[in-house]
Write a protein that holds these residues in place. Structure first.
Motif, PDB file in Angstrom:
ATOM      1  N   UNK A 206       0.807  -1.232   0.000  1.00  0.00           N
ATOM      2  CA  UNK A 206       0.000   0.000   0.000  1.00  0.00           C
ATOM      3  C   UNK A 206       0.842   1.286   0.000  1.00  0.00           C
ATOM      4  N   UNK A 207       1.853   1.433   0.870  1.00  0.00           N
ATOM      5  CA  UNK A 207       2.577   2.718   0.824  1.00  0.00           C
ATOM      6  C   UNK A 207       3.210   3.032  -0.541  1.00  0.00           C
ATOM      7  N   UNK A 208       3.973   2.111  -1.146  1.00  0.00           N
ATOM      8  CA  UNK A 208       4.499   2.446  -2.478  1.00  0.00           C
ATOM      9  C   UNK A 208       3.402   2.557  -3.531  1.00  0.00           C
ATOM     10  N   UNK A 209       2.293   1.791  -3.361  1.00  0.00           N
ATOM     11  CA  UNK A 209       1.199   1.902  -4.336  1.00  0.00           C
ATOM     12  C   UNK A 209       0.542   3.275  -4.226  1.00  0.00           C
ATOM     13  N   UNK A 210       0.455   3.801  -3.007  1.00  0.00           N
ATOM     14  CA  UNK A 210      -0.075   5.154  -2.814  1.00  0.00           C
ATOM     15  C   UNK A 210       0.803   6.176  -3.500  1.00  0.00           C
ATOM     16  N   UNK A 211       2.094   5.971  -3.371  1.00  0.00           N
ATOM     17  CA  UNK A 211       3.069   6.806  -4.077  1.00  0.00           C
ATOM     18  C   UNK A 211       2.823   6.773  -5.575  1.00  0.00           C
ATOM     19  N   UNK A 269      -6.568   5.318   5.579  1.00  0.00           N
ATOM     20  CA  UNK A 269      -7.583   4.348   5.999  1.00  0.00           C
ATOM     21  C   UNK A 269      -7.325   2.964   5.403  1.00  0.00           C
ATOM     22  N   UNK A 270      -6.827   2.937   4.167  1.00  0.00           N
ATOM     23  CA  UNK A 270      -6.498   1.645   3.555  1.00  0.00           C
ATOM     24  C   UNK A 270      -5.389   0.966   4.352  1.00  0.00           C
ATOM     25  N   UNK A 271      -4.381   1.749   4.742  1.00  0.00           N
ATOM     26  CA  UNK A 271      -3.282   1.175   5.523  1.00  0.00           C
ATOM     27  C   UNK A 271      -3.783   0.620   6.840  1.00  0.00           C
ATOM     28  N   UNK A 272      -4.706   1.365   7.447  1.00  0.00           N
ATOM     29  CA  UNK A 272      -5.233   0.906   8.741  1.00  0.00           C
ATOM     30  C   UNK A 272      -5.971  -0.417   8.573  1.00  0.00           C
ATOM     31  N   UNK A 273      -6.683  -0.546   7.438  1.00  0.00           N
ATOM     32  CA  UNK A 273      -7.427  -1.786   7.202  1.00  0.00           C
ATOM     33  C   UNK A 273      -6.475  -2.977   7.121  1.00  0.00           C
ATOM     34  N   UNK A 274      -5.398  -2.811   6.353  1.00  0.00           N
ATOM     35  CA  UNK A 274      -4.505  -3.954   6.166  1.00  0.00           C
ATOM     36  C   UNK A 274      -3.573  -4.188   7.353  1.00  0.00           C
TER      37      UNK A 274
END
Lengths: 282, 260
Positions: A206-211, A269-274
């Motif tokens: 998720x973090x690099x995908x957000x990037x 919020x996506x990060x929190x979910x995973x």
């Protein structure tokens, strides 16, 4: 306060109060912060008061129909490229990690090729594909691939190469024991990937995908070179007519900033979910 | 206990198993029988190959020579004439559903709740209905003393509780054979007892088990057969009273004198 305490020790036992912690005085920090704030304020004032920014023109075009249409195209182009790019990228990552050496090599070659050439060149190449293959399956390539289709195709193939590496890194971050546990429970290959490995890989993805999402949002502005009317190109169309270059670039800029900010909040919020199941360790 | 009765066929037959990791010869010709309903405890120093041996029984490690059979069926291979054909992954996975495996580090799925951990294999590998699988899972949780932890995530549990969930997860497939790979080695000392108690209960209920462990007391109390391994070979095996209290080999004596 302390004076009254000191003068009335009669009733209470003479217990000394616990010592109070006095933080170090940091004069330098305060000075630096003040200096930076003053500079920021000066900059802000100059931006607001400089007539050349033409904020009235910015306001007039900010929600104009053509700009909003361009924004709409930028948004759905970004979404489509992300979804298709990550779908293809996930496939490439799985191929890269497969036991079949041919599939591994093909996946590696794809990533190597699409990361080695500038996206601008790739787009122009697809735009002129008709020169190489005038017809595909009896259909004229020019009709098959209009500018928007070229934008989707070119950006997706490029995105997939980067997505493949992000997904591969995520899969590799999952503990080998997780796969062994799933194997020893008799879970099939696809179920292991979808239920056990990928959900855990998402934390690293998720973090690099957000990037990448933010990069893609802004990167779609490159399609203006093949005359696709995205957010940037729709403002360019206006200033080519009115010569109000700066205010119209500001319109595009402010929209990019606004959308990027919203995406950043969504990512949280996506990060929190995973991350579920990883917090609350005792 | 039942070492005198003539069983028709052992539950597990290991014959001449060899395993190399690169230049390292980890298993050097292992022969071992495990009879149905018995508990076999494998002891030995680190690097003696005991965990590797256990992992060959459910084909987590491929053998480089020899055969492993469970219930008279080769694990991981099909024999035709003098050739061993490696099975397809589907068939191997099916064999594994009949063999429970408990890992040293639990390997619970951290993103799934305790209940989802246990239900996963019965639902996706055995095609049970989720409702039935959940009911069975709650019974298993009750059996390992964690009925109230169904909705918790693994990280919210202590190590001992996590290992008990892992045991329940292995039991959910109703395997005829349970393999334990140092099930208490990753636990704080005060949590070892609760896990061993669960394993003892299973032993008492007649489940066939192979347990790799360093817990000599547990071996003495629960094992029908104790196997002592060193440098990829079985040095000696027999009832705990023989191997633990009157070892015949110098190597066994030296090991026991260090751990006891």
């Amino acid at each position: 306060m302390s004076a009254t305490l000191a003068t009335t020790p009669a009733t209470a036992p003479p217990a000394e109060p616990p010592p109070r912690v006095v933080p170090t005085r940091r004069a330098g920090q305060w000075t630096a912060a003040g200096l930076v704030l003053v500079l920021l304020a000066l900059g802000l004032v100059s931006v607001v008061r400089n007539e050349a920014f033409q904020w009235d023109v910015v306001a007039a075009y900010f929600t104009s129909a053509s700009v909003l249409r361009g924004l709409g195209l930028t948004l759905w182009l970004t979404a489509l490229v992300m979804v298709l790019g990550f779908a293809l990228g996930t496939l490439l990552a799985v191929l890269r990690l497969s036991a079949n050496p041919v599939l591994r090599a093909v996946s590696w070659g794809y990533v190597w090729f699409f990361r080695s050439t500038p996206i601008l060149v790739q787009l122009l190449f697809w735009f002129n594909i008709g020169a190489l293959y005038p017809q595909i399956l009896g259909v004229n390539t020019v009709n098959l691939l209009g500018p928007v289709a070229v934008a989707v195709l070119g950006l997706t193939l490029h995105e997939a190469a980067y997505a493949a590496e992000v997904v591969r890194g995520g899969i590799l971050s999952v503990d080998r024991g997780q796969i062994e546990a799933a194997e020893s429970l008799g879970l099939g290959r696809r179920r292991r990937l979808s239920r056990i490995v990928l959900p855990q890989a998402m934390r690293a993805i998720v973090p690099p995908a957000g990037n990448m999402l933010i990069g893609t949002l802004k990167g779609t502005s490159i399609v203006s070179v093949i005359a696709v009317q995205d957010l940037l190109y729709s403002t360019q169309l206006v200033y080519h007519r009115t010569y109000e270059v700066i205010p119209l670039l500001l319109v595009a800029t402010l929209w990019y900033v606004a959308v990027t900010s919203v995406l950043g909040i969504g990512q949280h919020y996506v990060e929190r979910h995973y991350a579920r199941g990883t917090a609350g360790a005792r | 206990m039942s070492s005198v009765t003539a069983d028709p066929k052992p539950k597990v037959e290991i014959r001449g198993v060899h395993k190399n990791f690169g230049p390292l010869h980890v298993l050097r010709g292992i022969d071992l029988d495990v009879r149905a309903g018995e508990v076999t405890v494998v002891l030995g120093p680190s690097g003696s190959g005991k965990s590797t041996l256990l992992r060959t029984v459910n084909h987590l490690e491929k053998v480089d020579g020899g055969t492993v059979s469970v219930d008279g069926t080769l694990v991981g291979y099909r024999r035709s004439g003098n050739k061993l054909y490696e099975l397809r992954e589907r068939e191997i996975l099916k064999q594994r559903t009949r063999i429970g495996f408990v890992f040293q580090n639990f390997h619970l799925f951290p993103h799934l709740t305790v209940l989802e951990n246990i239900v996963e294999a019965p639902v996706s590998a055995l095609k049970r209905r989720r409702k039935d699988a959940e009911a069975a899972a709650r019974q298993l949780l009750d059996r390992v003393g964690l009925a109230d932890k169904a909705e918790a995530y693994p990280k919210q549990l202590s190590g001992g509780q996590q290992q008990r969930v892992a045991i329940a997860r292995a039991l959910a497939l109703e395997p005829g054979l349970l393999l334990f790979d140092e099930p208490t080695s990753a636990l704080d000392p005060e949590l070892v007892g609760e896990v061993l108690d669960v394993i003892k209960d299973l032993a008492a209920s007649g489940t066939t088990m192979i347990v790799v462990t360093h817990e000599i007391g547990f071996a003495r109390e629960v094992a029908d057969t104790v196997v002592f391994m060193d440098e990829g070979r079985i040095v000696e095996q027999g009832p705990p009273a023989e191997v633990l209290d009157a070892p015949r080999h110098e190597r066994t004596r030296a090991f026991l004198s260090k751990v006891l």
